[in-house]
Design a protein around this motif. Structure first.
Motif, PDB file in Angstrom:
ATOM      1  N   CYS A  21       0.863  -1.181   0.000  1.00 41.71           N
ATOM      2  CA  CYS A  21       0.000   0.000   0.000  1.00 41.71           C
ATOM      3  C   CYS A  21       0.896   1.227   0.000  1.00 41.71           C
ATOM      4  O   CYS A  21       1.631   1.460   0.964  1.00 41.71           O
ATOM      5  CB  CYS A  21      -0.913  -0.006   1.212  1.00 41.71           C
ATOM      6  SG  CYS A  21      -1.939   1.472   1.369  1.00 41.71           S
ATOM      7  N   TRP A  35      -3.943  -2.497   8.184  1.00 46.25           N
ATOM      8  CA  TRP A  35      -4.653  -3.323   7.229  1.00 46.25           C
ATOM      9  C   TRP A  35      -5.926  -3.853   7.893  1.00 46.25           C
ATOM     10  O   TRP A  35      -5.905  -4.293   9.048  1.00 46.25           O
ATOM     11  CB  TRP A  35      -3.808  -4.503   6.776  1.00 46.25           C
ATOM     12  CG  TRP A  35      -2.667  -4.131   5.884  1.00 46.25           C
ATOM     13  CD1 TRP A  35      -1.377  -3.891   6.245  1.00 46.25           C
ATOM     14  CD2 TRP A  35      -2.725  -3.954   4.461  1.00 46.25           C
ATOM     15  NE1 TRP A  35      -0.620  -3.583   5.144  1.00 46.25           N
ATOM     16  CE2 TRP A  35      -1.420  -3.610   4.029  1.00 46.25           C
ATOM     17  CE3 TRP A  35      -3.730  -4.064   3.498  1.00 46.25           C
ATOM     18  CZ2 TRP A  35      -1.117  -3.368   2.690  1.00 46.25           C
ATOM     19  CZ3 TRP A  35      -3.425  -3.821   2.178  1.00 46.25           C
ATOM     20  CH2 TRP A  35      -2.140  -3.486   1.788  1.00 46.25           C
ATOM     21  N   ARG A  37      -9.693  -6.170   6.710  1.00 38.88           N
ATOM     22  CA  ARG A  37     -10.251  -7.028   5.675  1.00 38.88           C
ATOM     23  C   ARG A  37     -11.756  -7.127   5.850  1.00 38.88           C
ATOM     24  O   ARG A  37     -12.284  -6.913   6.958  1.00 38.88           O
ATOM     25  CB  ARG A  37      -9.601  -8.412   5.687  1.00 38.88           C
ATOM     26  CG  ARG A  37      -9.821  -9.216   6.953  1.00 38.88           C
ATOM     27  CD  ARG A  37      -8.951 -10.462   6.931  1.00 38.88           C
ATOM     28  NE  ARG A  37      -9.161 -11.305   8.107  1.00 38.88           N
ATOM     29  CZ  ARG A  37      -8.442 -12.386   8.390  1.00 38.88           C
ATOM     30  NH1 ARG A  37      -7.445 -12.765   7.578  1.00 38.88           N
ATOM     31  NH2 ARG A  37      -8.701 -13.103   9.476  1.00 38.88           N
ATOM     32  N   ARG A  44     -16.014  -4.641   8.619  1.00 34.82           N
ATOM     33  CA  ARG A  44     -14.589  -4.590   8.320  1.00 34.82           C
ATOM     34  C   ARG A  44     -13.826  -5.017   9.560  1.00 34.82           C
ATOM     35  O   ARG A  44     -14.079  -4.526  10.661  1.00 34.82           O
ATOM     36  CB  ARG A  44     -14.221  -3.177   7.884  1.00 34.82           C
ATOM     37  CG  ARG A  44     -12.904  -3.063   7.165  1.00 34.82           C
ATOM     38  CD  ARG A  44     -12.818  -1.774   6.374  1.00 34.82           C
ATOM     39  NE  ARG A  44     -13.724  -1.781   5.224  1.00 34.82           N
ATOM     40  CZ  ARG A  44     -13.690  -0.845   4.272  1.00 34.82           C
ATOM     41  NH1 ARG A  44     -12.806   0.143   4.333  1.00 34.82           N
ATOM     42  NH2 ARG A  44     -14.534  -0.896   3.268  1.00 34.82           N
ATOM     43  N   TYR A  93      -8.900  -6.902   1.177  1.00 34.82           N
ATOM     44  CA  TYR A  93      -7.999  -6.287   2.143  1.00 34.82           C
ATOM     45  C   TYR A  93      -7.854  -4.801   1.817  1.00 34.82           C
ATOM     46  O   TYR A  93      -7.611  -4.427   0.661  1.00 34.82           O
ATOM     47  CB  TYR A  93      -6.639  -6.976   2.114  1.00 34.82           C
ATOM     48  CG  TYR A  93      -6.653  -8.306   2.824  1.00 34.82           C
ATOM     49  CD1 TYR A  93      -7.318  -9.399   2.277  1.00 34.82           C
ATOM     50  CD2 TYR A  93      -6.024  -8.471   4.052  1.00 34.82           C
ATOM     51  CE1 TYR A  93      -7.353 -10.621   2.942  1.00 34.82           C
ATOM     52  CE2 TYR A  93      -6.045  -9.686   4.719  1.00 34.82           C
ATOM     53  CZ  TYR A  93      -6.718 -10.753   4.156  1.00 34.82           C
ATOM     54  OH  TYR A  93      -6.758 -11.952   4.824  1.00 34.82           O
ATOM     55  N   TYR A  94      -7.985  -3.985   2.862  1.00 32.82           N
ATOM     56  CA  TYR A  94      -7.891  -2.540   2.731  1.00 32.82           C
ATOM     57  C   TYR A  94      -6.747  -2.015   3.590  1.00 32.82           C
ATOM     58  O   TYR A  94      -6.589  -2.446   4.740  1.00 32.82           O
ATOM     59  CB  TYR A  94      -9.176  -1.871   3.198  1.00 32.82           C
ATOM     60  CG  TYR A  94     -10.407  -2.205   2.392  1.00 32.82           C
ATOM     61  CD1 TYR A  94     -11.204  -3.298   2.719  1.00 32.82           C
ATOM     62  CD2 TYR A  94     -10.778  -1.411   1.308  1.00 32.82           C
ATOM     63  CE1 TYR A  94     -12.332  -3.605   1.986  1.00 32.82           C
ATOM     64  CE2 TYR A  94     -11.916  -1.710   0.568  1.00 32.82           C
ATOM     65  CZ  TYR A  94     -12.690  -2.811   0.914  1.00 32.82           C
ATOM     66  OH  TYR A  94     -13.805  -3.105   0.183  1.00 32.82           O
ATOM     67  N   CYS A  95      -6.005  -1.058   3.039  1.00 37.89           N
ATOM     68  CA  CYS A  95      -5.055  -0.337   3.882  1.00 37.89           C
ATOM     69  C   CYS A  95      -5.706   0.968   4.322  1.00 37.89           C
ATOM     70  O   CYS A  95      -6.600   1.492   3.653  1.00 37.89           O
ATOM     71  CB  CYS A  95      -3.740  -0.078   3.151  1.00 37.89           C
ATOM     72  SG  CYS A  95      -3.881   0.851   1.618  1.00 37.89           S
ATOM     73  N   ALA A  96      -5.248   1.469   5.448  1.00 44.03           N
ATOM     74  CA  ALA A  96      -5.842   2.666   6.028  1.00 44.03           C
ATOM     75  C   ALA A  96      -4.785   3.455   6.768  1.00 44.03           C
ATOM     76  O   ALA A  96      -3.762   2.900   7.203  1.00 44.03           O
ATOM     77  CB  ALA A  96      -6.973   2.278   6.977  1.00 44.03           C
ATOM     78  N   TRP A 114      -8.415   5.669   3.260  1.00 46.28           N
ATOM     79  CA  TRP A 114      -8.552   4.252   2.910  1.00 46.28           C
ATOM     80  C   TRP A 114      -8.134   4.009   1.470  1.00 46.28           C
ATOM     81  O   TRP A 114      -8.407   4.847   0.597  1.00 46.28           O
ATOM     82  CB  TRP A 114     -10.000   3.794   3.089  1.00 46.28           C
ATOM     83  CG  TRP A 114     -10.419   3.762   4.519  1.00 46.28           C
ATOM     84  CD1 TRP A 114     -10.888   4.807   5.272  1.00 46.28           C
ATOM     85  CD2 TRP A 114     -10.368   2.632   5.392  1.00 46.28           C
ATOM     86  NE1 TRP A 114     -11.137   4.384   6.554  1.00 46.28           N
ATOM     87  CE2 TRP A 114     -10.835   3.056   6.651  1.00 46.28           C
ATOM     88  CE3 TRP A 114      -9.983   1.305   5.225  1.00 46.28           C
ATOM     89  CZ2 TRP A 114     -10.921   2.187   7.754  1.00 46.28           C
ATOM     90  CZ3 TRP A 114     -10.077   0.450   6.318  1.00 46.28           C
ATOM     91  CH2 TRP A 114     -10.533   0.888   7.558  1.00 46.28           C
ATOM     92  N   GLN A 116      -8.310   1.371  -1.967  1.00 45.14           N
ATOM     93  CA  GLN A 116      -9.466   0.874  -2.712  1.00 45.14           C
ATOM     94  C   GLN A 116      -9.752  -0.597  -2.451  1.00 45.14           C
ATOM     95  O   GLN A 116     -10.801  -1.086  -2.855  1.00 45.14           O
ATOM     96  CB  GLN A 116      -9.257   1.091  -4.227  1.00 45.14           C
ATOM     97  CG  GLN A 116      -8.429   0.025  -4.919  1.00 45.14           C
ATOM     98  CD  GLN A 116      -6.940   0.113  -4.629  1.00 45.14           C
ATOM     99  OE1 GLN A 116      -6.484   0.903  -3.813  1.00 45.14           O
ATOM    100  NE2 GLN A 116      -6.167  -0.725  -5.300  1.00 45.14           N
ATOM    101  N   GLY A 117      -8.859  -1.308  -1.806  1.00 48.57           N
ATOM    102  CA  GLY A 117      -9.075  -2.720  -1.528  1.00 48.57           C
ATOM    103  C   GLY A 117      -8.447  -3.607  -2.582  1.00 48.57           C
ATOM    104  O   GLY A 117      -8.425  -3.271  -3.774  1.00 48.57           O
TER     105      GLY A 117
END
Length: 124
Positions: A21, A35, A37, A44, A93-96, A114, A116-117
């Motif tokens: 990311c 991270w 998910r 989430r 999976y998303y980063c933030a 965030w 986009q996954g």
């Protein structure tokens, strides 16, 4: 700030995968990256987080010992190395990122930005 996640794919149980990311838009000196998910229709779920300045990490019990979060400050990039993958790890999976606190919160509401996954599918 824009977060761009990549690295997802289809793997078999027991395989490894690394997610990346990359953040753009400003230079970071603190804060936290994490991270999460999510499965369709589910909340989430927190996976792992890392304090940007000190590199201190925190993991969900479900991934502890199998996943490793790390960062490259020079590249503004956070990684999630996933090993011994299981079918139950299948998710988007998303980063933030959170800017103004170093607290390793596990709540999605604690994060402002965030990605986009990226989809990770683990077949049995």
């Amino acid at each position: 700030v824009q977060l761009q996640a990549s690295g997802g794919g289809l793997v078999q149980a027991g395989d490894s995968l690394r997610l990346s990311c990359t953040a753009s838009g400003r230079t970071f000196s603190g804060g936290v990256m994490a991270w999460f998910r999510q499965l369709p229709g589910k909340d989430r779920e927190f996976v792992a987080s890392i304090r940007w300045s000190a590199g201190i990490t925190y993991y969900a019990d479900s991934v502890k010992g199998r996943f490793t979060i790390s960062r490259d400050n020079a590249k503004n990039t956070v990684y999630l190395q996933m090993s011994s993958l299981r079918p139950e790890d299948t998710a988007v999976y998303y980063c933030a990122r959170r800017h103004y606190s170093d607290s390793l919160t596990t709540s999605p509401s604690g994060y402002t930005y965030w990605g986009q996954g990226t989809l990770v599918t683990v077949s049995s």
